[in-house]
Design an enzyme around this catalytic site. Structure first.
Site, PDB file in Angstrom:
ATOM      1  CE1 TYR A   1      37.072  30.980  99.812  1.00 34.62           C
ATOM      2  CE2 TYR A   1      36.230  28.891 100.615  1.00 34.62           C
ATOM      3  CZ  TYR A   1      36.086  30.014  99.830  1.00 34.62           C
ATOM      4  OH  TYR A   1      34.960  30.169  99.074  1.00 34.62           O
ATOM      5  CB  CYS A   2      42.324  33.316 105.291  1.00 34.55           C
ATOM      6  SG  CYS A   2      43.006  34.363 104.006  1.00 34.55           S
ATOM      7  CG  LEU A   3      38.846  29.016 106.386  1.00 34.49           C
ATOM      8  CD1 LEU A   3      37.691  28.269 105.727  1.00 34.49           C
ATOM      9  CD2 LEU A   3      38.450  29.485 107.775  1.00 34.49           C
TER      10      LEU A   3
ATOM     11  CG  HIS B   1      38.670  34.953 100.947  1.00 30.47           C
ATOM     12  ND1 HIS B   1      37.998  34.921 102.142  1.00 30.47           N
ATOM     13  CD2 HIS B   1      39.810  34.246 101.161  1.00 30.47           C
ATOM     14  CE1 HIS B   1      38.688  34.228 103.025  1.00 30.47           C
ATOM     15  NE2 HIS B   1      39.801  33.800 102.461  1.00 30.47           N
TER      16      HIS B   1
END
Length: 484
Positions: free
Chosen positions: A414-416, A456
């Site tokens: 995840y882009c976290l 996503h």
């Protein structure tokens, strides 16, 4: 065969209990490669014989006490259809908590004798499906009683129901729960509204249900005792109760060593106190923090080490003695011919599953910390806990003795910033290579699926089940979407 596998933190850490079937897979990298090539990363593996063994151990305890009993596997703990089918084939029931769980369980062979509906929020469709299939419904409040009565009337049928109870007083303290009827008021409510002259004529009250937060055997013992007393008083008033369901929350043990567990907790506290916590990603306190120079909070994780667990936990609840009669819960249940029911999820899934993912990349961040990115995301191994405190296993395709030991953090897709799969630092004999595999063991209960998402547009992880005890082949593993 692959001798090149190792536990993270090989010299100490938090060593998980493992089963022979897990090590058979660690040793056979061709199996892992074949499964991930076919199904993608990560994969969730479920060993069905272990699940059956856990069922048998609970049944054995009830039988030893001469108790009428029924076990319901808490479906919400794991989404795999293979486990529902195995539960029903083993002669136990399934606790369903949503429309789809109930629909699938019926499709897999469930019926009114081996299913129960316990949803926190019940829709009209759930009531209708359960009533038509004669699946017992656990009702939480007056609105639910009225809705169930109304729909049962429309269908011209009786609804089998249990009443959820809460508000038990233990050692002078009233236990809070947002669920259920208060024990102090429920007896009068039942006498006023149920039975032939009550307004809920289409509701057949068969039993009581409670599900306590936390893991206290004392609280569960007292709650069960109070429900037995309530059933006795209602019987004297002409209302017969057939069962008492004490829900789940039966502790299990994940770790080999109590000493390791205590040492980790102590070291974490000391690190937070010193504002120099080397154990976790960026010094995360996992619930501990310093406020006004004082250490506050507590470890906000599952209690991963427990000497009292599984059947020994349940035995303590059954052995609880009524203050007046000094009879145990088991003795009173047997004397009244009450059926005792439980709804375990995690403890029935003990040692049943693990999650394996493929290494995608390695990098060092601005602080010099090694990040090992895996082809999975944090939602695929997440519960309500702050962290999963078990050392993982790493399978190296090529392990070189001369390679330097390294500390790593495993990260997800995840882009976290917070997609760090384990907040604990993991020591390894060498840096994993792209294409190596990492296994997280004992993840079947509330870890694989409980918060899994498709952000996503990622595919959900594939769930695979197997029973073979011999030499394993890729074809021995059955994909969940093929189970009907």
């Amino acid at each position: 065969m692959n001798p090149n596998y190792t536990k993270g933190n090989p010299k100490a850490g938090l060593t998980p209990l493992t089963s022979p079937w897990m090590h058979r897979i660690f040793e056979d990298q061709k199996i892992i490669s074949g499964l991930i090539e076919k199904h993608g990363s990560p994969i969730n593996l479920h060993h069905l014989p272990t699940f059956s063994d856990n069922i048998a151990s609970f049944n054995k305890l009830f039988e030893a006490n001469g108790l009428k009993h029924q076990i319901y596997y808490a479906r919400k703990a794991n989404k795999s259809k293979s486990l529902v089918k195995q539960a029903l084939e083993a002669g136990i029931g399934v606790d369903t908590a949503s429309q789809k769980e109930l629909e699938q369980s019926i499709a897999l062979g469930g019926n009114g004798k081996n299913l129960v509906l316990t949803s926190a929020i019940k829709t009209r469709e759930q009531y209708a499906l359960a009533i038509n299939a004669q699946v017992p419904i656990v009702l939480d409040n007056e609105d639910e009683c009225e809705q169930a009565q109304s729909i049962a009337e429309e269908l011209n049928k009786k609804a089998n129901i249990g009443i959820r109870i809460s508000g038990f007083t233990v050692e002078g303290t009233k236990l809070y729960s947002r669920f259920g009827f208060d024990i102090a008021a429920v007896e009068a409510y039942i006498l006023e509204n149920f039975g032939e002259k009550g307004r809920f004529k289409n509701l057949s009250l068969q039993g009581f249900h409670f599900h306590l937060d936390g893991y206290s055997t004392l609280q569960r013992g007292k709650a069960l005792s109070d429900c037995i007393g309530l059933a006795k008083r209602l019987k004297e008033a002409g209302l017969s109760i057939a069962f008492i369901d004490m829900g789940g929350g039966i502790l299990m043990n994940y770790l080999e060593s109590e000493q390791q567990w205590k040492a980790f907790d102590q070291a974490l506290q000391e690190g937070v106190k010193a504002n120099d916590n080397p154990l976790t990603f960026n010094g995360h306190g996992l619930g501990y923090e310093m406020i006004n120079n004082e250490l506050t909070g507590q470890l906000k994780t599952y209690p991963y080490y427990n000497r009292i667990n599984g059947t020994t936990f349940l035995k303590k609840v059954l052995d609880y003695k009524d203050a007046e009669t000094q009879e145990s819960n088991a003795q009173r249940l047997k004397a009244m011919q009450l059926e005792i029911r439980i709804e375990p999820g995690r403890s029935l899934l003990n040692q049943t599953g693990m999650t394996i993912a493929k290494v995608a990349h390695r990098k060092q961040d601005a602080r010099g910390q090694w990040m090992v990115g895996l082809e999975m995301n944090m939602s695929q191994m997440m519960s309500s806990s702050e962290d999963f405190l078990l050392d993982p296993y790493v399978m190296y395709a090529d392990k070189e003795e001369s390679n330097a030991p390294v500390d790593v953090f495993f990260t997800g897709a995840y882009c976290l910033e917070r997609d760090v799969l384990l907040k604990r630092k993991i020591s390894l004999p060498q840096l994993p290579a792209i294409g190596d595999f990492v296994a997280f063991v004992n993840t079947a209960g509330y870890m694989m699926h409980f918060f899994e998402t498709e952000a996503h547009l990622f595919e959900l992880s594939q769930n695979l089940s197997f029973s073979s005890e011999g030499k394993l082949k890729v074809s021995d593993f059955i994909a969940d979407d093929l189970i009907g």
